[in-house]
Scaffold this motif. Structure first.
Motif, PDB file in Angstrom:
ATOM      1  N   ASP A 151      -4.396   4.592  -5.899  1.00 45.36           N
ATOM      2  CA  ASP A 151      -5.264   5.255  -4.934  1.00 45.36           C
ATOM      3  C   ASP A 151      -5.854   4.262  -3.941  1.00 45.36           C
ATOM      4  OD1 ASP A 151      -6.522   7.436  -3.745  1.00 45.36           O
ATOM      5  OD2 ASP A 151      -8.339   7.189  -4.946  1.00 45.36           O
ATOM      6  N   LYS A 152      -5.030   3.333  -3.446  1.00 43.54           N
ATOM      7  CA  LYS A 152      -5.415   2.378  -2.399  1.00 43.54           C
ATOM      8  C   LYS A 152      -6.577   1.471  -2.811  1.00 43.54           C
ATOM      9  CE  LYS A 152      -3.932   5.390   1.432  1.00 43.54           C
ATOM     10  NZ  LYS A 152      -4.334   5.990   2.718  1.00 43.54           N
ATOM     11  N   ARG A 153      -6.648   1.119  -4.092  1.00 39.01           N
ATOM     12  CA  ARG A 153      -7.701   0.252  -4.591  1.00 39.01           C
ATOM     13  C   ARG A 153      -7.065  -0.957  -5.269  1.00 39.01           C
ATOM     14  NH1 ARG A 153     -10.109   2.743  -8.705  1.00 39.01           N
ATOM     15  NH2 ARG A 153     -12.260   2.020  -8.419  1.00 39.01           N
ATOM     16  N   TYR A 154      -7.707  -2.133  -5.106  1.00 39.52           N
ATOM     17  CA  TYR A 154      -7.127  -3.389  -5.572  1.00 39.52           C
ATOM     18  C   TYR A 154      -8.225  -4.281  -6.144  1.00 39.52           C
ATOM     19  CZ  TYR A 154      -3.658  -1.561  -2.362  1.00 39.52           C
ATOM     20  OH  TYR A 154      -2.781  -0.737  -1.709  1.00 39.52           O
ATOM     21  N   LEU A 155      -7.951  -4.873  -7.304  1.00 40.47           N
ATOM     22  CA  LEU A 155      -8.888  -5.789  -7.943  1.00 40.47           C
ATOM     23  C   LEU A 155      -8.529  -7.219  -7.565  1.00 40.47           C
ATOM     24  CD1 LEU A 155     -11.173  -6.362 -10.025  1.00 40.47           C
ATOM     25  CD2 LEU A 155      -9.347  -6.552 -11.742  1.00 40.47           C
ATOM     26  N   VAL A 156      -9.501  -7.951  -7.025  1.00 39.51           N
ATOM     27  CA  VAL A 156      -9.350  -9.366  -6.693  1.00 39.51           C
ATOM     28  C   VAL A 156     -10.107 -10.159  -7.754  1.00 39.51           C
ATOM     29  CG1 VAL A 156      -9.682 -11.143  -4.950  1.00 39.51           C
ATOM     30  CG2 VAL A 156      -9.255  -8.772  -4.256  1.00 39.51           C
ATOM     31  N   ALA A 157      -9.429 -11.097  -8.409  1.00 35.39           N
ATOM     32  CA  ALA A 157     -10.041 -11.802  -9.539  1.00 35.39           C
ATOM     33  C   ALA A 157      -9.817 -13.302  -9.448  1.00 35.39           C
ATOM     34  CB  ALA A 157      -9.478 -11.282 -10.863  1.00 35.39           C
ATOM     35  N   GLY A 158     -10.889 -14.066  -9.716  1.00 42.98           N
ATOM     36  CA  GLY A 158     -10.801 -15.509  -9.890  1.00 42.98           C
ATOM     37  C   GLY A 158     -10.281 -16.243  -8.678  1.00 42.98           C
ATOM     38  N   GLY A 159      -9.663 -17.411  -8.942  1.00 49.84           N
ATOM     39  CA  GLY A 159      -9.120 -18.254  -7.894  1.00 49.84           C
ATOM     40  C   GLY A 159      -9.944 -19.515  -7.716  1.00 49.84           C
ATOM     41  N   PHE A 160      -9.500 -20.360  -6.786  1.00 57.13           N
ATOM     42  CA  PHE A 160     -10.239 -21.567  -6.410  1.00 57.13           C
ATOM     43  C   PHE A 160     -10.987 -21.335  -5.102  1.00 57.13           C
ATOM     44  CE2 PHE A 160      -6.633 -23.669  -8.730  1.00 57.13           C
ATOM     45  CZ  PHE A 160      -7.371 -24.275  -9.727  1.00 57.13           C
ATOM     46  N   THR A 161     -12.142 -21.928  -4.974  1.00 56.11           N
ATOM     47  CA  THR A 161     -12.848 -21.946  -3.703  1.00 56.11           C
ATOM     48  C   THR A 161     -13.307 -23.372  -3.413  1.00 56.11           C
ATOM     49  OG1 THR A 161     -14.460 -20.726  -2.372  1.00 56.11           O
ATOM     50  CG2 THR A 161     -15.205 -21.521  -4.536  1.00 56.11           C
ATOM     51  N   THR A 175      -4.593  -7.118  -7.923  1.00 56.00           N
ATOM     52  CA  THR A 175      -3.920  -6.165  -8.801  1.00 56.00           C
ATOM     53  C   THR A 175      -4.103  -4.753  -8.280  1.00 56.00           C
ATOM     54  OG1 THR A 175      -4.470  -7.602 -10.666  1.00 56.00           O
ATOM     55  CG2 THR A 175      -3.683  -5.389 -11.182  1.00 56.00           C
ATOM     56  N   PRO A 176      -3.023  -4.037  -7.938  1.00 51.05           N
ATOM     57  CA  PRO A 176      -3.160  -2.641  -7.510  1.00 51.05           C
ATOM     58  C   PRO A 176      -3.683  -1.776  -8.653  1.00 51.05           C
ATOM     59  CG  PRO A 176      -1.019  -3.548  -6.876  1.00 51.05           C
ATOM     60  CD  PRO A 176      -1.637  -4.517  -7.829  1.00 51.05           C
ATOM     61  N   LEU A 177      -4.685  -0.947  -8.340  1.00 52.25           N
ATOM     62  CA  LEU A 177      -5.273  -0.046  -9.322  1.00 52.25           C
ATOM     63  C   LEU A 177      -4.855   1.399  -9.097  1.00 52.25           C
ATOM     64  CD1 LEU A 177      -8.919  -1.470  -9.260  1.00 52.25           C
ATOM     65  CD2 LEU A 177      -7.072  -2.075 -10.847  1.00 52.25           C
ATOM     66  N   THR A 234       0.840  -1.197   0.000  1.00 53.28           N
ATOM     67  CA  THR A 234       0.000   0.000   0.000  1.00 53.28           C
ATOM     68  C   THR A 234       0.875   1.246   0.000  1.00 53.28           C
ATOM     69  OG1 THR A 234      -0.148   0.372   2.389  1.00 53.28           O
ATOM     70  CG2 THR A 234      -1.599  -1.315   1.449  1.00 53.28           C
ATOM     71  N   SER A 235       0.246   2.379  -0.304  1.00 51.11           N
ATOM     72  CA  SER A 235       0.985   3.643  -0.300  1.00 51.11           C
ATOM     73  C   SER A 235       1.392   4.053   1.103  1.00 51.11           C
ATOM     74  CB  SER A 235       0.125   4.749  -0.933  1.00 51.11           C
ATOM     75  OG  SER A 235      -1.103   4.890  -0.234  1.00 51.11           O
ATOM     76  N   ASP A 236       0.802   3.437   2.116  1.00 48.31           N
ATOM     77  CA  ASP A 236       1.176   3.714   3.501  1.00 48.31           C
ATOM     78  C   ASP A 236       2.315   2.824   3.976  1.00 48.31           C
ATOM     79  OD1 ASP A 236      -0.809   5.643   3.739  1.00 48.31           O
ATOM     80  OD2 ASP A 236      -2.315   4.173   4.341  1.00 48.31           O
ATOM     81  N   GLY A 237       2.846   1.993   3.096  1.00 45.71           N
ATOM     82  CA  GLY A 237       3.968   1.139   3.462  1.00 45.71           C
ATOM     83  C   GLY A 237       3.566  -0.165   4.098  1.00 45.71           C
ATOM     84  N   GLU A 238       2.274  -0.498   4.083  1.00 45.27           N
ATOM     85  CA  GLU A 238       1.816  -1.764   4.633  1.00 45.27           C
ATOM     86  C   GLU A 238       1.691  -2.802   3.520  1.00 45.27           C
ATOM     87  OE1 GLU A 238      -0.656  -0.230   8.517  1.00 45.27           O
ATOM     88  OE2 GLU A 238      -1.741  -0.388   6.614  1.00 45.27           O
ATOM     89  N   VAL A 239       1.432  -4.047   3.900  1.00 42.27           N
ATOM     90  CA  VAL A 239       1.289  -5.134   2.937  1.00 42.27           C
ATOM     91  C   VAL A 239      -0.028  -5.847   3.190  1.00 42.27           C
ATOM     92  CG1 VAL A 239       2.279  -7.276   2.017  1.00 42.27           C
ATOM     93  CG2 VAL A 239       3.794  -5.443   2.805  1.00 42.27           C
ATOM     94  N   LEU A 240      -0.814  -6.020   2.141  1.00 44.16           N
ATOM     95  CA  LEU A 240      -2.060  -6.775   2.225  1.00 44.16           C
ATOM     96  C   LEU A 240      -1.795  -8.226   1.857  1.00 44.16           C
ATOM     97  CD1 LEU A 240      -4.607  -4.413   0.406  1.00 44.16           C
ATOM     98  CD2 LEU A 240      -4.027  -4.468   2.834  1.00 44.16           C
ATOM     99  N   ILE A 241      -2.286  -9.151   2.668  1.00 43.42           N
ATOM    100  CA  ILE A 241      -2.253 -10.581   2.372  1.00 43.42           C
ATOM    101  C   ILE A 241      -3.708 -11.013   2.212  1.00 43.42           C
ATOM    102  CG2 ILE A 241      -1.513 -12.856   3.135  1.00 43.42           C
ATOM    103  CD1 ILE A 241       0.805 -10.938   2.615  1.00 43.42           C
ATOM    104  N   VAL A 242      -4.066 -11.444   1.016  1.00 39.60           N
ATOM    105  CA  VAL A 242      -5.472 -11.648   0.672  1.00 39.60           C
ATOM    106  C   VAL A 242      -5.742 -13.124   0.420  1.00 39.60           C
ATOM    107  CG1 VAL A 242      -7.345 -11.000  -0.885  1.00 39.60           C
ATOM    108  CG2 VAL A 242      -5.522  -9.349  -0.350  1.00 39.60           C
ATOM    109  N   GLY A 243      -6.662 -13.690   1.205  1.00 40.47           N
ATOM    110  CA  GLY A 243      -7.135 -15.048   0.978  1.00 40.47           C
ATOM    111  C   GLY A 243      -6.049 -16.095   1.108  1.00 40.47           C
TER     112      GLY A 243
END
Length: 570
Positions: free
Chosen positions: A262-272, A258-260, A186-195
């Motif tokens: 302005d602190k926005r991220y696209l989450v696409a597809g995957g397995f569930t 995918t970072p877009l 992120t622009s704040d220097g943090e890291v997102l871990i998603v799913g």
């Protein structure tokens, strides 16, 4: 002038000292803002073992310490001071007010060899700022160490440094180890871990995994504290999800984030997991950190209020944002019934539209996707089909009506699971492709190749090799030097590769064009990790599977200290 005071329980044994606190007074008088930094480290202890140390570890032969005030994003060194390690204090020039500052610490021996280094996160310092408190971790260079966070022991009521793990608060399960997760800074220097998901057996790269659980959480790592916090955590209520979900609507693994901007991220597809069966999904979600807590994760809806979706459910795909128009190209991957897909789709988040029904020149999964220098061309290279490993590549470019793909320069070696990126060195238009698997049942290769795809050029020689053959490795570019750090992967015998390598660009006419050096091992053996450069200059290694520990997914994190000092531009 500012003074750094190093207070230890035994000043005469500072090398093995127990407490090291640097208080940095800034400004012309005592009324001005201050920055205080508490140092801790990973390394040899005074008792002869290895672990977290409050203060500075007992680095053998340590003689001097250098402290620098830097602006890493602007590649500026504002001031620095070098002093004897055993002195206990030092004077520094006054820190001027500014944005994106960082304090860097370096430990040298008598021969001026660098032993250890560390840094604070990046911060802004201005008139009226409150007292800023940071913990900076010092650790050996070119090695990995656990990420340390300060935890209160409920039994002893004493605080201690432990290895950071995912945030369990509000969760019914007691284990959040995962593979197939995705990450973004992120622009704040943090890291997102998603799913991500928990594996039931050893995971063969770029196949449909056996998952016993798939996660919907979003973990936020802060280099300031070393903690992971669930995005859904409501601190006021001391619970998860009180104000809303702030979680994925669809749990998923082996998706893309995918970072877009302005602190926005696209989450696409995957397995569930549905009815106990691992299935690919077609859903799209938006993480928007600008929104209020409880509303930061949502579906993307069109003007009729309908959620937009991919035409084809897919996982193990690539997602590449074009800087020319902001659209995200979703390409290839695995679909239903393990089908290797020969389609790509283009997601326009702003218009809430998906352009689908677009054909690639080859069906491919485990391929590489690189945005080329023009900002509009996505280069897809290698991968595998259902029956063979590919050397072909193609270029996807936007047109007035849609997007089209054309054949491009082939790779010199057919491979999938390679590590690839466009590098900053050499003019910014060079692409490197490293390692990968050369056969459907083969292990990793050590070969790499470099070139300019749009000029029909991909070069490779038999001597262009990394030290350890590997596929499925993580590749990051270090921001100051432009050097590449290659971490982990799977080797020729399907064994996990736990070390890292550094690639330094020498020029395309040099033989070979990259100087490759083998660095230290990960602290814990793991595969299928995420790797992100944090604002303190460390590379954060998160999650992954430990094959030597009964194929258990890891729930913790470590830093790789790939020394990348701030250097003024040439």
């Amino acid at each position: 002038m500012s003074t750094l005071n190093f207070k230890t329980k035994q000043m005469s044994r500072l090398v093995a000292g127990a407490l090291l606190v640097s208080a940095l007074g800034c400004g012309p008088d005592e009324a001005t803002p201050r920055v205080q930094v508490s140092l801790f480290g990973w390394g040899p202890t005074a008792q002869g073992g290895e672990g977290f140390v409050t203060g500075m570890p007992a680095y053998e032969g340590a003689q001097t310490v250098r402290v620098k005030v830097t602006q890493p994003m602007d590649r500026r060194i504002l001031s620095q001071s070098t002093f004897d390690f055993a002195a206990g204090s030092a004077s520094m020039p006054e820190i001027t007010y500014g944005e994106r500052l960082r304090l860097d610490f370096e430990v040298f021996d008598a021969s001026n060899n660098l032993l250890a280094a560390g840094a604070t996160p990046i911060f802004t310092f201005q008139a009226g700022s409150p007292l800023r408190n940071f913990r900076a971790m010092v650790a050996p260079v070119d090695e990995a160490s656990p990420v340390g966070s300060l935890i209160l022991d409920s039994e002893t009521q004493q605080t201690q440094f432990v290895q950071s793990a995912f945030d369990y608060r509000g969760e019914t399960r007691d284990w959040l180890g995962r593979i197939g997760h995705a990450s973004a800074t992120t622009s704040d220097g943090e890291v997102l871990i998603v799913g991500g998901g928990n594996p039931g057996s050893f995971y063969q790269p770029f196949t449909t995994p056996n998952l016993t659980e798939v996660y919907d959480d979003i973990q936020v790592f802060s280099p300031v504290t070393g903690y992971f916090t669930s995005l859904a955590q409501d601190d006021a209520a001391e619970a998860v999800g009180v104000l809303g979900r702030d979680k994925l609507a669809e749990p998923r693994a082996f998706h893309t984030v995918t970072p877009l901007g302005d602190k926005r991220y696209l989450v696409a597809g995957g397995f569930t997991l549905r009815d106990g069966v691992v299935r690919p999904v077609d859903s799209l979600e938006l993480i928007d950190l600008n929104e209020a807590p409880g509303t930061r994760v949502r579906s993307i809806v069109d003007f009729n209020g309908n959620a937009i979706r991919l035409e084809t459910p897919r996982a193990h795909h690539t997602a590449t944002r074009r800087t020319s128009d902001g659209a995200v190209v979703i390409a290839g991957g695995l679909g239903r019934d393990n089908a290797v897909l020969n389609t790509f789709e283009v997601v326009n988040v702003q218009a809430a539209q998906v352009s689908s029904g677009l054909q690639m020149t080859d069906a491919r999964v485990g391929h590489s996707a690189v945005l080329l220098r023009d900002g509009r061309t996505v280069w897809l290279a290698g991968g595998r089909s259902a029956s063979q490993v590919l050397s072909s590549s193609e270029e996807i470019v936007p047109t007035e009506a849609s997007s089209v793909t054309t054949e491009s320069v082939p790779l010199n070696m057919a491979r999938f699971g390679a590590s690839a990126r466009r590098i900053s060195s050499g003019g910014g238009d060079l692409v490197i492709v490293i390692g990968g698997f050369t056969g459907l049942t083969d292990g990793g290769t050590a070969n790499f190749e470099v070139g300019r795809p749009q000029q029909g050029q991909m070069l490779s020689e038999s001597t262009w090799r990394i030290n350890q053959a590997r596929g499925g490795a993580s590749l990051v570019e270090l921001p100051q030097s432009g050097d590449l750090l290659l971490v982990g992967g799977i080797g020729p015998g399907r064994e996990h590769v736990s070390n890292a390598e550094r690639l330094v660009f020498q020029g395309l006419t040099a033989v070979p064009p990259f100087n490759v050096s083998l660095l230290g091992d990960l602290h814990q053996e793991r595969f299928d990790v995420t790797a992100d450069v944090t604002s303190n200059g460390r590379v954060l290694i998160t999650g992954g599977m430990s094959r030597t520990n009964n194929n258990v997914a890891r729930h913790d994190a470590e830093y790789f200290n790939a020394y990348d000092p701030v250097r003024p531009p040439l």
